[in-house]
Design a protein around this motif. Sequence first.
Motif, PDB file in Angstrom:
ATOM      1  N   LEU A 250      53.809  40.204  26.176  1.00 16.21           N
ATOM      2  CA  LEU A 250      52.370  40.111  25.993  1.00 16.21           C
ATOM      3  C   LEU A 250      51.989  38.649  26.006  1.00 16.21           C
ATOM      4  N   VAL A 251      51.064  38.300  26.879  1.00  9.99           N
ATOM      5  CA  VAL A 251      50.569  36.937  26.951  1.00  9.99           C
ATOM      6  C   VAL A 251      49.113  36.951  26.518  1.00  9.99           C
ATOM      7  N   ALA A 252      48.804  36.228  25.463  1.00  7.53           N
ATOM      8  CA  ALA A 252      47.445  36.213  24.926  1.00  7.53           C
ATOM      9  C   ALA A 252      46.598  35.220  25.712  1.00  7.53           C
ATOM     10  N   LEU A 253      45.562  35.712  26.321  1.00  7.80           N
ATOM     11  CA  LEU A 253      44.652  34.869  27.085  1.00  7.80           C
ATOM     12  C   LEU A 253      43.240  35.093  26.557  1.00  7.80           C
ATOM     13  N   ALA A 254      42.576  34.043  26.231  1.00 10.29           N
ATOM     14  CA  ALA A 254      41.231  34.166  25.660  1.00 10.29           C
ATOM     15  C   ALA A 254      40.231  34.572  26.729  1.00 10.29           C
ATOM     16  N   THR A 255      39.327  35.487  26.365  1.00 14.41           N
ATOM     17  CA  THR A 255      38.246  35.889  27.252  1.00 14.41           C
ATOM     18  C   THR A 255      36.941  35.321  26.725  1.00 14.41           C
ATOM     19  N   PRO A 256      36.256  34.481  27.479  1.00 15.60           N
ATOM     20  CA  PRO A 256      34.999  33.900  26.995  1.00 15.60           C
ATOM     21  C   PRO A 256      33.952  34.978  26.754  1.00 15.60           C
ATOM     22  N   ALA A 257      33.086  34.737  25.788  1.00 21.10           N
ATOM     23  CA  ALA A 257      31.997  35.678  25.527  1.00 21.10           C
ATOM     24  C   ALA A 257      31.091  35.746  26.753  1.00 21.10           C
ATOM     25  N   GLY A 258      30.649  36.950  27.056  1.00 22.66           N
ATOM     26  CA  GLY A 258      29.765  37.139  28.199  1.00 22.66           C
ATOM     27  C   GLY A 258      30.440  36.849  29.524  1.00 22.66           C
ATOM     28  N   ALA A 259      31.705  37.278  29.660  1.00 22.47           N
ATOM     29  CA  ALA A 259      32.460  37.032  30.889  1.00 22.47           C
ATOM     30  C   ALA A 259      31.701  37.585  32.091  1.00 22.47           C
ATOM     31  N   SER A 260      31.670  36.800  33.160  1.00 25.37           N
ATOM     32  CA  SER A 260      30.925  37.202  34.347  1.00 25.37           C
ATOM     33  C   SER A 260      31.828  37.683  35.484  1.00 25.37           C
ATOM     34  N   VAL A 261      33.124  37.409  35.389  1.00 21.83           N
ATOM     35  CA  VAL A 261      34.065  37.843  36.418  1.00 21.83           C
ATOM     36  C   VAL A 261      34.836  39.035  35.881  1.00 21.83           C
ATOM     37  N   PRO A 262      34.742  40.207  36.518  1.00 18.74           N
ATOM     38  CA  PRO A 262      35.439  41.387  36.006  1.00 18.74           C
ATOM     39  C   PRO A 262      36.948  41.272  36.186  1.00 18.74           C
ATOM     40  N   ALA A 263      37.675  42.089  35.459  1.00 21.71           N
ATOM     41  CA  ALA A 263      39.123  42.126  35.581  1.00 21.71           C
ATOM     42  C   ALA A 263      39.521  42.562  36.992  1.00 21.71           C
ATOM     43  N   ASP A 264      40.690  42.131  37.415  1.00 18.98           N
ATOM     44  CA  ASP A 264      41.147  42.423  38.772  1.00 18.98           C
ATOM     45  C   ASP A 264      42.663  42.552  38.765  1.00 18.98           C
ATOM     46  N   SER A 265      43.223  43.106  39.837  1.00 16.27           N
ATOM     47  CA  SER A 265      44.678  43.220  39.949  1.00 16.27           C
ATOM     48  C   SER A 265      45.085  43.345  41.409  1.00 16.27           C
ATOM     49  N   SER A 266      46.330  42.996  41.683  1.00 16.95           N
ATOM     50  CA  SER A 266      46.904  43.138  43.022  1.00 16.95           C
ATOM     51  C   SER A 266      48.410  43.253  42.889  1.00 16.95           C
ATOM     52  N   ALA A 267      49.076  43.706  43.952  1.00 22.75           N
ATOM     53  CA  ALA A 267      50.528  43.908  43.889  1.00 22.75           C
ATOM     54  C   ALA A 267      51.104  44.065  45.291  1.00 22.75           C
ATOM     55  N   ALA A 268      52.422  43.918  45.388  1.00 22.19           N
ATOM     56  CA  ALA A 268      53.147  44.160  46.631  1.00 22.19           C
ATOM     57  C   ALA A 268      54.602  44.446  46.292  1.00 22.19           C
ATOM     58  N   VAL A 269      55.239  45.274  47.097  1.00 22.77           N
ATOM     59  CA  VAL A 269      56.639  45.632  46.871  1.00 22.77           C
ATOM     60  C   VAL A 269      57.557  44.457  47.146  1.00 22.77           C
ATOM     61  N   GLY A 270      57.230  43.639  48.126  1.00 22.56           N
ATOM     62  CA  GLY A 270      58.087  42.499  48.417  1.00 22.56           C
ATOM     63  C   GLY A 270      57.564  41.648  49.545  1.00 22.56           C
ATOM     64  N   VAL A 271      58.095  40.438  49.620  1.00 23.29           N
ATOM     65  CA  VAL A 271      57.773  39.531  50.717  1.00 23.29           C
ATOM     66  C   VAL A 271      58.925  38.541  50.848  1.00 23.29           C
ATOM     67  N   ALA A 272      59.295  38.213  52.071  1.00 23.49           N
ATOM     68  CA  ALA A 272      60.400  37.286  52.314  1.00 23.49           C
ATOM     69  C   ALA A 272      60.048  36.378  53.483  1.00 23.49           C
ATOM     70  N   VAL A 273      60.041  35.092  53.232  1.00 25.16           N
ATOM     71  CA  VAL A 273      59.814  34.091  54.277  1.00 25.16           C
ATOM     72  C   VAL A 273      60.918  33.048  54.122  1.00 25.16           C
ATOM     73  N   ALA A 274      61.879  33.049  55.034  1.00 30.71           N
ATOM     74  CA  ALA A 274      63.029  32.162  54.899  1.00 30.71           C
ATOM     75  C   ALA A 274      63.649  31.894  56.258  1.00 30.71           C
ATOM     76  N   LEU A 275      64.525  30.886  56.271  1.00 28.67           N
ATOM     77  CA  LEU A 275      65.298  30.550  57.465  1.00 28.67           C
ATOM     78  C   LEU A 275      66.746  30.391  57.036  1.00 28.67           C
ATOM     79  N   VAL A 276      67.632  31.182  57.631  1.00 29.17           N
ATOM     80  CA  VAL A 276      69.060  31.115  57.329  1.00 29.17           C
ATOM     81  C   VAL A 276      69.799  30.916  58.640  1.00 29.17           C
TER      82      VAL A 276
END
Length: 226
Positions: A18-44
Motif C-alpha cells: 500500500l502506497v499512501a498518496l495524498a489526494t487534494p481536496a476538490g480533485a479535478s482529474v479522475p482516477a485512471d488505470s492502464s495495463a499490458a501483459v508484456g513488452v520487450a525492446v532489446a538487441l541481442v
Amino acid sequence: MSPVRSLRIGVLAVTTGLVALATPAGASVPADSSAAVGVAVALVGTEAIDIGPLAPCAAGGPGIGTTTGQASDAGLVSYGLGSSTCSYDPATGASAATVNGRQFELNRNNVAGVPKIKIATFSVSCNTNEEGGVSTSLSLGGVTGLELPEEIPPNHTILVPGFFPEDPPIAKIVLNDVVEAEAPDKSLTVHAAKIWLYPDADPAGPPAPGSGSITVGSVTCNPAHE
C-alpha cells in the motif's frame, strides 16, 4: 561464465503493498488505470527484439485486452496466453487494473551471455482508494532461473554476474518493480518483472553482447488528483 542458480518454486510467491498518496481536496482529474501483459525492446547480438505492448487495456477503453502469446523471431523472448482488465467506477471514483499471464520465457535456446528464466504464471494488479492511495498485489508461480523470497518486497533486485568477476553484470532483474510518477501525476506503476540486459555497459567502450529491457506484466493506477 558464472552459472545462474535455478530454483523451481512450487508455491506462488505473493506480495501486497500500500502506497499512501495524498489526494487534494476538490480533485479535478479522475482516477485512471492502464495495463499490458508484456513488452520487450532489446538487441541481442544481431537479433532485434520488438514485442508488444501485448494485450493493452485502459480505464477509458479498451477495458479488456487479450493475447495468445508472441515470441521474438529467434525465440529469445516469448510470452504465452495473457489478459488484462482495466476499469473505472464512477460511483466510487476508483480505478483498477489487473494482468494475468502464462509461460514467459527468456533464452529458451541457451544463448551465451543471456540469463535463462521461466515464469509459468504471473499476476499483478493495482487499485486506487478513497484516501488517494494505490494498493498493489503480485504473484509469480513456477519460476526457474531465479531464487525468490517467500514474499517479494518492492524493487527486489537480482544481478546476474558476467563471465569473469571483473565483468559487468549480464542482466539486472527487478521483481515487483515499483515506479512512482513525479508530481502532479499521482500514478503508481508496478511491473511483475523488469529485466535489463547489460545495464552497466559503458557506451564509450566495446559494444555489449546485448542491451534493452523486457517487461513481464505491467499495471498503472492513478488516483484522482488536481
